[in-house]
Design an enzyme around this catalytic site. Structure first.
Site, PDB file in Angstrom:
ATOM      1  N   ASP A 156       0.861  -1.179   0.000  1.00 16.45           N
ATOM      2  CA  ASP A 156       0.000   0.000   0.000  1.00 16.45           C
ATOM      3  C   ASP A 156       0.898   1.230   0.000  1.00 16.45           C
ATOM      4  O   ASP A 156       2.050   1.176   0.456  1.00 16.45           O
ATOM      5  CB  ASP A 156      -0.874   0.024   1.256  1.00 16.45           C
ATOM      6  CG  ASP A 156      -1.941  -1.055   1.242  1.00 16.45           C
ATOM      7  OD1 ASP A 156      -1.930  -1.888   0.321  1.00 16.45           O
ATOM      8  OD2 ASP A 156      -2.780  -1.075   2.164  1.00 16.45           O
ATOM      9  N   HIS A 232       5.236  -7.205  -0.497  1.00 23.40           N
ATOM     10  CA  HIS A 232       5.149  -8.490  -1.187  1.00 23.40           C
ATOM     11  C   HIS A 232       5.954  -8.452  -2.476  1.00 23.40           C
ATOM     12  O   HIS A 232       6.414  -7.392  -2.923  1.00 23.40           O
ATOM     13  CB  HIS A 232       3.682  -8.812  -1.499  1.00 23.40           C
ATOM     14  CG  HIS A 232       2.805  -8.873  -0.292  1.00 23.40           C
ATOM     15  ND1 HIS A 232       2.195 -10.038   0.127  1.00 23.40           N
ATOM     16  CD2 HIS A 232       2.415  -7.914   0.590  1.00 23.40           C
ATOM     17  CE1 HIS A 232       1.477  -9.800   1.218  1.00 23.40           C
ATOM     18  NE2 HIS A 232       1.591  -8.511   1.509  1.00 23.40           N
ATOM     19  N   SER A 343       7.481   3.745   5.377  1.00 25.84           N
ATOM     20  CA  SER A 343       8.775   3.958   4.727  1.00 25.84           C
ATOM     21  C   SER A 343       8.587   4.077   3.221  1.00 25.84           C
ATOM     22  O   SER A 343       7.554   4.554   2.766  1.00 25.84           O
ATOM     23  CB  SER A 343       9.744   2.829   5.078  1.00 25.84           C
ATOM     24  OG  SER A 343      11.055   3.219   4.755  1.00 25.84           O
TER      25      SER A 343
END
EC number: 4.1.1.65
Length: 374
Positions: A156, A232, A343
């Site tokens: 995200d 991911h 981050s």
């Protein structure tokens, strides 16, 4: 001969009041200039903070007698962000009393707009500490993985920049660039990475491209504190090498990224490199303030935000061995790692010239959604 101007009458008292502070300040500043650089920075730091915070230029007269404040960038860089991040990490591990969990997590949810309906466990009492809450898992159906496109978003976040890499530079935000070689480090001379056999005179960018007719592309995704903190695999690829750069832990907020040149090259980061069906592929997890903990699930030897490190250093680890000559295979959408708070992830990869991004700068994106395809 030394000449002196004598003051008569009322000017005598006025002259003393005007000259004495300047003389005393000059002597004091002379003493400061003889200090070592760390001691001088320590002494100058509080005064510089007051210089920028106090209204109406209250400390501006000091500049007339030789004192110069640190620049805002230098002041920010002098903040001990690594120490603060380790302290934050310790705080995250403290188990909260059951009665305190809901108020604390609810405040965080309200502040950063967290959608707990997507969480695999919605009950706030389930999370024993802040670290467990930050690393919460999502419901399986919350992030469907797009199968129609070759590269998906690994997390995200917000799209800061994307496009072709040009002139060996990558944009961290619009108009602010950093060196490709400074970010990734020297070229890895491992045969299994299948780097192009380009002549040594070619640019670093050209040496990364393994197939004729391909181009190098990049995409920068900023994860805010309220975003899902796991990342991911963005495509089917094999990870051959890990390079860990210890470094600063400055904020990677887009506002700070516009302010500090080569911010991503200063911060601690973990660079994973390998190959996908079109050639070179890399994913870099960039640390930030309070995000000293970068975890890669298949790499148990990785330890980030250690108390001491050599500036500009890095350490390499190869996943190619006699028993495993192909590296670590990753399937699109597979769990790869996690941050401790928010981050940035930077993708740099090789693809044919007809590769197209399906993005707009500044748009919000979720893990599993399309980044681009052929």
């Amino acid at each position: 001969m030394c000449q002196s101007n004598t003051l008569q009458g009322p000017d005598l008292h006025t002259g003393k009041w005007l000259q004495f502070p300047q003389l005393a300040l000059r002597r004091r500043l002379g003493q400061l200039s003889c200090m070592s650089r760390p001691a001088l920075k320590l002494r100058s730091w509080p005064l510089t903070i007051l210089y920028y915070l106090l209204p109406f230029g209250a400390l501006k007269p000091l500049t007339r007698v030789g004192w110069r404040p640190m620049s805002r960038v230098a002041l920010y860089k002098s903040v001990p962000t690594r120490l603060l991040s380790r302290a934050w990490g310790r705080l995250n591990q403290v188990e909260l009393p059951t009665w305190l969990r809901k108020p604390v997590y609810s405040l965080y949810i309200w502040t950063f707009g967290v959608n707990m309906k997507e969480a695999a466990v919605e009950d706030l009492h389930h999370y024993r500490n802040l670290s467990e809450f930050f690393r919460r898992k999502l419901k399986p159906q919350a992030r469907p993985v797009c199968c129609l496109h070759s590269v998906i978003s690994p997390s995200d976040g917000k799209i800061l920049n994307f496009g072709q890499v040009k002139n060996c530079e990558v944009e961290q935000v619009k108009g602010v660039t950093y060196s490709l070689e400074s970010f990734l480090g020297p070229r890895i001379s491992t045969e299994e990475l299948r780097f192009s056999q380009a002549p040594p005179g070619n640019s670093f960018q050209q040496q990364l491209v393994t197939k004729e007719g391909n181009e190098l592309y990049h995409c920068v995704i900023y994860l805010a504190p309220g975003d899902y903190h796991c990342f991911h695999s963005p495509t089917d690829w094999r990870v051959s090498h890990r390079r860990h750069f210890p470094g600063s832990l400055m904020s990677v907020n887009p506002g700070v990224a516009r302010w500090i040149k080569e911010l991503f090259c200063h911060n601690e980061r973990v660079v994973l490199t390998g190959n996908w069906k079109h050639g070179f592929f890399s994913l870099t997890a960039v640390g930030a303030t309070n995000v000293g903990s970068i975890r890669i699930y298949f790499d148990q030897d990785l330890h980030t935000n250690s108390p001491s490190y050599s500036k500009g250093s890095y350490n390499d680890f190869s996943f190619i061995s006699n028993n495993n000559k192909k590296g670590i295979p990753m399937r699109k959408g597979e769990h790869l790692g996690e941050f401790n708070l928010g981050s940035t992830i930077v993708l740099i990869f090789e693809a044919p010239k007809d590769f197209k991004f399906h993005l707009k700068a500044g748009q919000k994106i979720r893990f599993g959604e399309a980044l681009g395809s052929l």
